[in-house]
Design a protein around this motif. Sequence first.
Motif, mmCIF file in Angstrom:
data_model
loop_
_atom_site.group_PDB
_atom_site.id
_atom_site.type_symbol
_atom_site.label_atom_id
_atom_site.label_comp_id
_atom_site.label_asym_id
_atom_site.label_seq_id
_atom_site.Cartn_x
_atom_site.Cartn_y
_atom_site.Cartn_z
ATOM 1 N N ILE A 76 28.434 31.966 25.904
ATOM 2 C CA ILE A 76 28.248 33.504 25.525
ATOM 3 C C ILE A 76 29.581 34.162 25.260
ATOM 4 O O ILE A 76 30.843 33.735 25.646
ATOM 5 C CB ILE A 76 27.648 34.197 26.898
ATOM 6 C CG1 ILE A 76 28.577 33.695 28.461
ATOM 7 C CG2 ILE A 76 26.087 33.336 27.204
ATOM 8 C CD1 ILE A 76 28.050 34.183 29.515
ATOM 9 N N SER A 77 29.439 35.335 24.882
ATOM 10 C CA SER A 77 30.607 36.241 24.451
ATOM 11 C C SER A 77 30.973 36.656 25.773
ATOM 12 O O SER A 77 30.400 36.790 26.889
ATOM 13 C CB SER A 77 30.141 37.406 23.660
ATOM 14 O OG SER A 77 29.450 38.442 24.345
ATOM 15 N N GLU A 207 35.813 44.165 19.130
ATOM 16 C CA GLU A 207 36.181 42.758 18.657
ATOM 17 C C GLU A 207 34.495 42.453 17.842
ATOM 18 O O GLU A 207 34.310 41.796 16.785
ATOM 19 C CB GLU A 207 36.177 41.727 19.561
ATOM 20 C CG GLU A 207 36.276 40.120 18.860
ATOM 21 C CD GLU A 207 36.686 39.224 19.768
ATOM 22 O OE1 GLU A 207 37.708 38.611 19.689
ATOM 23 O OE2 GLU A 207 36.029 39.065 20.747
ATOM 24 N N ILE A 208 33.681 42.747 18.741
ATOM 25 C CA ILE A 208 32.145 42.376 18.471
ATOM 26 C C ILE A 208 31.719 43.391 17.249
ATOM 27 O O ILE A 208 30.864 43.090 16.427
ATOM 28 C CB ILE A 208 31.175 42.686 19.565
ATOM 29 C CG1 ILE A 208 31.436 41.275 20.414
ATOM 30 C CG2 ILE A 208 29.521 42.794 19.232
ATOM 31 C CD1 ILE A 208 30.276 40.936 21.594
ATOM 32 N N LYS A 209 32.241 44.589 17.460
ATOM 33 C CA LYS A 209 31.738 45.633 16.430
ATOM 34 C C LYS A 209 32.069 45.115 15.088
ATOM 35 O O LYS A 209 31.493 45.190 13.980
ATOM 36 C CB LYS A 209 32.502 46.989 16.697
ATOM 37 C CG LYS A 209 31.715 47.846 17.632
ATOM 38 C CD LYS A 209 32.651 49.340 17.698
ATOM 39 C CE LYS A 209 32.209 50.097 18.764
ATOM 40 N NZ LYS A 209 32.859 51.371 18.828
ATOM 41 N N ARG A 210 33.430 44.718 14.755
ATOM 42 C CA ARG A 210 33.953 44.125 13.653
ATOM 43 C C ARG A 210 33.206 43.025 13.079
ATOM 44 O O ARG A 210 32.812 42.700 12.059
ATOM 45 C CB ARG A 210 35.382 43.611 13.822
ATOM 46 C CG ARG A 210 36.422 44.798 13.824
ATOM 47 C CD ARG A 210 37.780 44.410 13.731
ATOM 48 N NE ARG A 210 38.065 43.522 14.844
ATOM 49 C CZ ARG A 210 38.723 43.871 16.000
ATOM 50 N NH1 ARG A 210 38.800 45.138 16.287
ATOM 51 N NH2 ARG A 210 39.085 43.030 16.624
ATOM 52 N N ALA A 211 32.971 41.989 14.156
ATOM 53 C CA ALA A 211 32.220 40.782 13.727
ATOM 54 C C ALA A 211 30.572 41.301 13.479
ATOM 55 O O ALA A 211 30.027 40.236 12.303
ATOM 56 C CB ALA A 211 31.932 39.743 15.008
ATOM 57 N N ALA A 239 29.138 31.344 17.943
ATOM 58 C CA ALA A 239 29.043 30.000 17.510
ATOM 59 C C ALA A 239 30.254 29.778 16.520
ATOM 60 O O ALA A 239 31.242 28.701 16.518
ATOM 61 C CB ALA A 239 27.710 29.469 16.826
ATOM 62 N N SER A 240 30.429 30.660 15.632
ATOM 63 C CA SER A 240 31.591 30.371 14.745
ATOM 64 C C SER A 240 32.907 30.749 15.241
ATOM 65 O O SER A 240 33.935 30.597 14.530
ATOM 66 C CB SER A 240 31.429 31.537 13.554
ATOM 67 O OG SER A 240 31.484 32.907 13.641
ATOM 68 N N GLY A 241 33.015 31.414 16.468
ATOM 69 C CA GLY A 241 34.238 31.507 16.962
ATOM 70 C C GLY A 241 34.936 32.998 16.516
ATOM 71 O O GLY A 241 36.038 33.268 16.793
ATOM 72 N N THR A 247 32.442 29.189 27.682
ATOM 73 C CA THR A 247 31.536 27.967 27.657
ATOM 74 C C THR A 247 31.694 27.477 29.099
ATOM 75 O O THR A 247 32.551 27.138 29.587
ATOM 76 C CB THR A 247 32.009 26.884 26.659
ATOM 77 O OG1 THR A 247 32.007 27.378 25.210
ATOM 78 C CG2 THR A 247 31.235 25.503 26.978
ATOM 79 N N LEU A 248 30.249 27.484 29.796
ATOM 80 C CA LEU A 248 30.073 27.116 31.171
ATOM 81 C C LEU A 248 28.706 26.489 31.431
ATOM 82 O O LEU A 248 27.993 26.663 30.489
ATOM 83 C CB LEU A 248 30.584 28.241 31.966
ATOM 84 C CG LEU A 248 29.408 29.352 31.989
ATOM 85 C CD1 LEU A 248 29.865 30.396 33.260
ATOM 86 C CD2 LEU A 248 29.413 30.151 30.797
ATOM 87 N N THR A 249 28.700 26.104 32.513
ATOM 88 C CA THR A 249 27.449 25.399 32.957
ATOM 89 C C THR A 249 26.535 26.527 33.552
ATOM 90 O O THR A 249 26.955 27.479 34.189
ATOM 91 C CB THR A 249 27.591 24.026 34.053
ATOM 92 O OG1 THR A 249 27.976 24.728 35.092
ATOM 93 C CG2 THR A 249 28.252 22.971 33.284
ATOM 94 N N VAL A 250 25.417 26.352 33.820
ATOM 95 C CA VAL A 250 24.378 27.163 34.520
ATOM 96 C C VAL A 250 24.851 27.204 35.782
ATOM 97 O O VAL A 250 24.815 28.456 36.606
ATOM 98 C CB VAL A 250 22.991 26.876 34.410
ATOM 99 C CG1 VAL A 250 21.956 27.771 35.303
ATOM 100 C CG2 VAL A 250 22.352 26.845 32.748
ATOM 101 N N ALA A 251 25.379 26.346 36.511
ATOM 102 C CA ALA A 251 25.788 26.241 37.901
ATOM 103 C C ALA A 251 26.947 27.058 37.717
ATOM 104 O O ALA A 251 27.082 27.681 38.922
ATOM 105 C CB ALA A 251 26.058 24.823 38.350
#
Length: 301
Positions: A76-77, A207-211, A239-241, A247-251
């Motif tokens: 997730i972002s 950053e997300i605005k630009r992406a 996904a494209s970075g 990156t993490l587990t649900v736990a």
Amino acid sequence: EDLMYFAVVERFTNLGVSMLSPLDDVVDIDGNSDLESLTKGVHSVESLEMVRSHLMQVLSGSTGSPPPNLNSVLKISKLQAAQVYAASVMFGYFLRRVDARFQLEQAMGLLSDKNSDAVERLENIFGQASAAESWDEDAEAFAQDKQEMSQREKLSKKPKSKLQEYIETFDQQTLQETAQILSLEGSTLVERQTRGLFGDINELQEEIKRALGGGPWGGESDVLSNPEDLMQRLQEVIASGEVKSLTLTVAAQRRVVLEAVAFGAFLRDIENYVARETVGLLTANETKRFGPPGSEPPRTP
């Protein structure tokens, strides 16, 4: 402000819980650590049912379905993660306030009949933090944006706790006022803690605005006006970075959310203590960053 923060940290220390370090890239934490301390060690039996409901809603995500298992891996972002964290802190703060109010009114015999749609309105305020919501939205706008939430929570067949039934007596205004962080110091600490874990929120938003090339963050393009298109495009840039992500587990996400809820509960404890033991030390929160202005002074439960 610093003393309040150290007092919150001391609460975690007394529980034997090591607080999270700044989160970046791959989150390598034990998602099964400190679960009992962060639940039974923090919340009343009545509150635990609501914590469980909040947690399940967060873990279900935009799909509305529980994850396959706790070892499932999410990407997730960082902005999404920060917003979920801040919403969970606010939820913990709210829960502490409303539990204190519930205990007081119960002792005084003032509890009234329930209003069955209040839980839905509460979840509208807290339950759906995502990258589509601005960091600066007030609680009223946050609730209005989520009027069409899933009916699965509302129609849950599990018996409600007395605290849940009590919250069902709240009207929209009461929910919003109770959700507000009362002191400017408390509001600042929520921002400070979130920034310390995830980085500068404004930078993550830009950053997300630009992406994404515009859309709901104020750009001219209406290509992403459809929520499904937005979420699809968001997943693509993650996904494209093109944007910072975790990156993490649900736990692990469960562990992060539980710490956030506990942070909010402890923050309210400390804020209430300072208000009770001092005069004029706390500043009334007049901003709308974490909710609309309220008329209640910092002393109220």
